[in-house]
Design an enzyme around this catalytic site. Structure first.
Site, PDB file in Angstrom:
ATOM      1  N   CYS A  15      -1.563  -7.264   5.446  1.00  0.00           N
ATOM      2  CA  CYS A  15      -0.947  -6.450   4.414  1.00  0.00           C
ATOM      3  C   CYS A  15      -1.995  -5.605   3.728  1.00  0.00           C
ATOM      4  CB  CYS A  15      -0.172  -7.300   3.435  1.00  0.00           C
ATOM      5  SG  CYS A  15      -1.207  -8.327   2.432  1.00  0.00           S
ATOM      6  N   CYS A  34      -1.853  -5.943  -6.570  1.00  0.00           N
ATOM      7  CA  CYS A  34      -3.277  -5.782  -6.259  1.00  0.00           C
ATOM      8  C   CYS A  34      -4.133  -6.490  -7.299  1.00  0.00           C
ATOM      9  CB  CYS A  34      -3.670  -4.312  -6.195  1.00  0.00           C
ATOM     10  SG  CYS A  34      -2.512  -3.308  -5.264  1.00  0.00           S
TER      11      CYS A  34
HETATM   12  S1  FES Z   1      -4.406  -3.134  -1.695  1.00  0.00           S
HETATM   13 FE1  FES Z   1      -2.617  -2.335  -0.735  1.00  0.00          FE
HETATM   14  S2  FES Z   1      -1.502  -1.607  -2.390  1.00  0.00           S
HETATM   15 FE2  FES Z   1      -3.318  -2.305  -3.338  1.00  0.00          FE
END
Ligand code: FES
Ligand SMILES: Cc1ncc(COP(=O)(O)O)c(C=O)c1O
Lengths: 124, 387
Positions: free
Chosen positions: A33, A103
Site C-alpha cells: 500500500c 499516513c
Molecule cells: S503514504 Fe500513501 S498516502 Fe501517505
C-alpha cells in the site's frame, strides 16, 4: 492541499537517516500500500530519547509526519513519547487532509514499535 | 522560478483564438438560441455555424454532432443512451480495463441494473487485442466502448479493427477520443465508429463543453429530459459561448494536427530517452502506438506524490498513478491492468507535453529530476534489490 508546515517538513525534513548506535528500531507499513517508515531511537540511562532518525518511503504527508514526530519526541522520556498520538502529530503540522490521516498513524506506530524494541532489548 | 506545465492530459490552457471567439457570446450576443426573435436567431445561426465547423473537423455531418457539457457527459450519453435504446435487443456491453472512469463507472453502473459487462484485458503496453474482442462478443452484445487513446499511458487502440468486429456482430461501437483529438488524426468515417466523445478543454478550448458524435441512423435513448435542444437528445439551453470557443479550438487543432504531432513527438522521444537512461526508470505504455505528447515512466523506490511535490517545487507540473495521489488510495487501474507491480505503479510519473513545451523545458526537467530522485531514494528505508 497541504499546509505550509507540511510542505516545510517535506522539503526540509528534520532528522533523516539512520542511527548506527540506536538501541531501538521500529519499522511499520508495507510496500504494497506504499508506506514504509523506519524509526531509529537512542534512549539514554534516564529513559529519555536522546537521538532519533527516520527513513520513509511514502507520500508528502508520510514524510512530513515522520519528520514532525522526531522533532516532538527528541529529548522526551519514553513514557511520555509513547503517548504521542497521530492526531497530535497532525495538529502540530496544522492539520492533514482527511484522506492523509492514515499516513500519520504510521509515524505514531513506528515510534511505539521502536520503544517496544528498545524495551525488549533491555530485558534481554 | 521557471514554471513548466507538463500536465496537458489533465487540461490545456485556452488558446487566444478560442477566448476571442467566446467573448461576444458572454456579452452582447447573449440571446437564447431557442428564442424566435432577432437575439435568439443570431445565437442559433452561430451555434449552427459552429456545429458545421466541428462536423467538418471530424469528417462528420452537422446533424451528427450533439454538444454536451464535456467528455464525461458524452460518454454517459453514448453508453446509457445505447443501453436504454437497445435493451430489448440485448444486455451485454463490452469495454476495456483501461478506460477513463467516465466510461468505466458508467458501464459498472449498468452492471448493477441487469446488464452484463465484459471488461477486456490489455497487454503489458495497455493494448486491447481484436482477437479478445472477437472471442467476447455475442449476439447479445449491444455496445462495444473502447477509448481511442489512453489518458494515462497514451496507448493508441486499433479502433478501425475493433469497430469492424463489433459491426460484424451487429453491435454499436463507441470510442472516447478525448485524448486523441488534435494529437492524431480523428476522422469518424475512417475510424468507422458509431459514437465518439470529445472534450474542448483538452484541445485548448474552454472547460465544460464537449460533444458526442452520433452516426446518422443510430438511435439513442435519453438520459436527461427537458427542452428540445440538440434534437431532443440533450436538453438544456446551449452553452453558446463554450460551443463557440470549442468550435474555434477544434477547427484549429484539426488543421494543425500534423504539425502538433511532429512537435510533440520529437520532444516526447527526447524526454523518454533522457528519463530511461537514469537508473531503475522504465517506460510505461506502448513504445510506438503512443500519443505524441505522452511520457509515462516508473521510477523504482520512489513514491509518486513525493515526486510530484518535489517537481512542483522546481516549477514543473506533472501527475502520477500512485495510490497516494488517488484519493481512493488505490493505484492507477490502468497501470494495474497492464500488469505493473504496485511498487512500479507507486513510482509512476506522467508528463504530458503541449503546444508551448520547448526543448529547453525538457532539458530543465532532465537536469532537475536526477537530484530529486536521489534525495527521495536516500530518504527511503527500501533499498535496491530489497523490494
Ligand atoms: S503514504 Fe500513501 S498516502 Fe501517505
Ligand atoms: C479519456 C478521457 N475521457 C473523458 C474525460 C472527461 O472529460 P471532461 O473533463 O470533459 O468531462 C477525460 C478527461 O479527464 C479523459 O481523459
Amino acid at each position: 492541499m497541504y499546509s505550509e508546515k507540511v510542505m516545510d517538513h517535506f522539503q526540509n525534513p528534520r532528522n533523516v537517516g539512520t542511527l548506527p548506535d540506536a538501541n531501538g528500531v521500529g519499522e511499520v507499513g508495507n510496500i504494497r500500500c506504499g508506506d514504509v517508515m523506519k524509526l531509529y531511537i537512542k534512549v539514554n540511562e534516564n529513559q529519555v530519547i536522546e537521538d532519533i532518525k527516520f527513513q520513509t518511503f511514502g507520500c508528502g504527508a508520510a514524510i512530513a509526519t515522520s519528520s514532525m514526530i522526531t522533532e516532538i519526541v527528541k529529548g522526551m522520556p519514553i513514557s511520555e513519547a509513547e503517548k504521542v498520538s497521530n492526531r497530535q502529530v497532525a495538529e502540530e503540522l496544522d492539520g492533514l487532509p482527511p484522506v492523509k490521516m492514515h499516513c500519520s498513524n504510521l509515524a505514531a506506530d513506528a515510534l511505539k514499535a521502536a520503544i517496544e524494541d528498545y524495551r525488549q532489548g533491555q530485558k534481554a | 522560478m521557471r514554471s513548466i506545465y507538463l500536465d496537458h492530459a489533465a487540461t490545456t490552457p485556452m488558446r487566444q483564438e478560442a477566448y476571442e471567439a467566446m467573448i461576444p457570446y458572454l456579452t452582447e450576443k447573449f440571446g437564447n438560441p431557442s428564442s424566435i426573435h432577432a437575439f435568439g436567431r443570431a445565437a442559433r445561426k452561430d451555434v449552427d455555424g459552429a456545429r458545421e465547423r466541428v462536423a467538418k473537423a471530424l469528417n462528420a455531418a452537422p446533424q451528427e454532432i450533439f454538444f454536451t457539457s464535456g467528455g464525461t457527459e458524452a460518454d454517459n450519453m453514448a453508453i446509457l443512451g445505447t443501453a436504454a435504446q437497445l435493451r430489448d435487443k440485448g444486455k451485454h456491453i463490452i469495454t476495456s480495463a483501461v478506460e477513463h472512469h467516465a466510461v468505466l463507472h458508467t458501464c459498472e453502473a449498468l452492471a448493477t441494473q441487469g446488464y452484463r459487462l465484459t471488461m477486456l484485458p490489455v497487454d503489458k503496453y495497455g493494448m486491447v487485442s481484436p482477437s479478445q474482442l472477437a472471442k467476447a462478443i455475442t449476439d447479445e452484445t449491444i455496445l462495444v466502448s473502447i477509448m481511442h487513446a489512453n489518458n494515462e499511458v497514451g496507448t493508441i487502440q486499433p479502433i478501425r479493427e475493433l469497430a469492424a468486429i463489433a459491426h460484424e456482430r451487429g453491435a454499436l461501437f463507441h470510442t472516447d477520443a478525448v485524448q486523441s483529438l488534435g494529437n492524431i488524426p480523428v476522422d469518424v468515417a475512417d475510424l468507422q465508429v458509431d459514437l465518439l466523445s470529445a472534450s474542448a478543454h483538452k484541445l485548448y478550448g474552454p472547460k465544460g463543453v464537449g460533444l458526442l458524435y452520433v452516426r446518422k441512423g443510430t438511435k439513442l435513448g435519453n438520459i436527461a429530459y427537458g427542452g428540445a435542444q440538440e434534437r431532443n437528445l440533450r436538453p438544456g439551453t446551449e452553452n453558446v459561448a463554450g460551443i463557440m470557443g470549442f468550435a474555434r479550438a477544434l477547427e484549429l487543432a484539426a488543421a494543425e494536427q500534423p504539425e502538433t504531432y511532429e512537435h510533440l513527438a520529437a520532444l516526447r522521444d527526447k524526454l523518454i530517452k533522457g528519463l530511461t537512461s537514469l537508473p531503475a526508470v522504465s517506460l510505461n505504455g506502448h513504445p510506438q502506438q503512443r500519443l505524441p505528447g505522452n511520457v509515462n515512466v516508473s521510477i523504482e523506490r520512489v513514491e509518486g506524490e513525493s515526486l510530484i511535490l518535489s517537481l512542483d517545487m522546481a516549477g514543473i507540473a506533472v501527475s502520477s498513478g500512485s495510490a497516494c495521489t488517488s484519493g481512493s488510495l488505490e493505484p492507477s487501474h490502468v497501470l494495474m491492468a497492464m500488469g505493473l507491480s504496485h511498487q512500479k505503479a507507486h513510482g509512476s510519473l506522467r508528463f504530458t507535453l503541449g503546444k508551448s513545451t520547448s526543448a529547453a523545458d525538457i532539458d530543465y526537467v532532465l537536469e532537475v529530476i536526477p537530484g530529486i530522485i536521489q534525495r527521495l531514494r536516500q530518504m527511503s528505508p527500501v533499498q535496491a534489490g530489497q523490494e
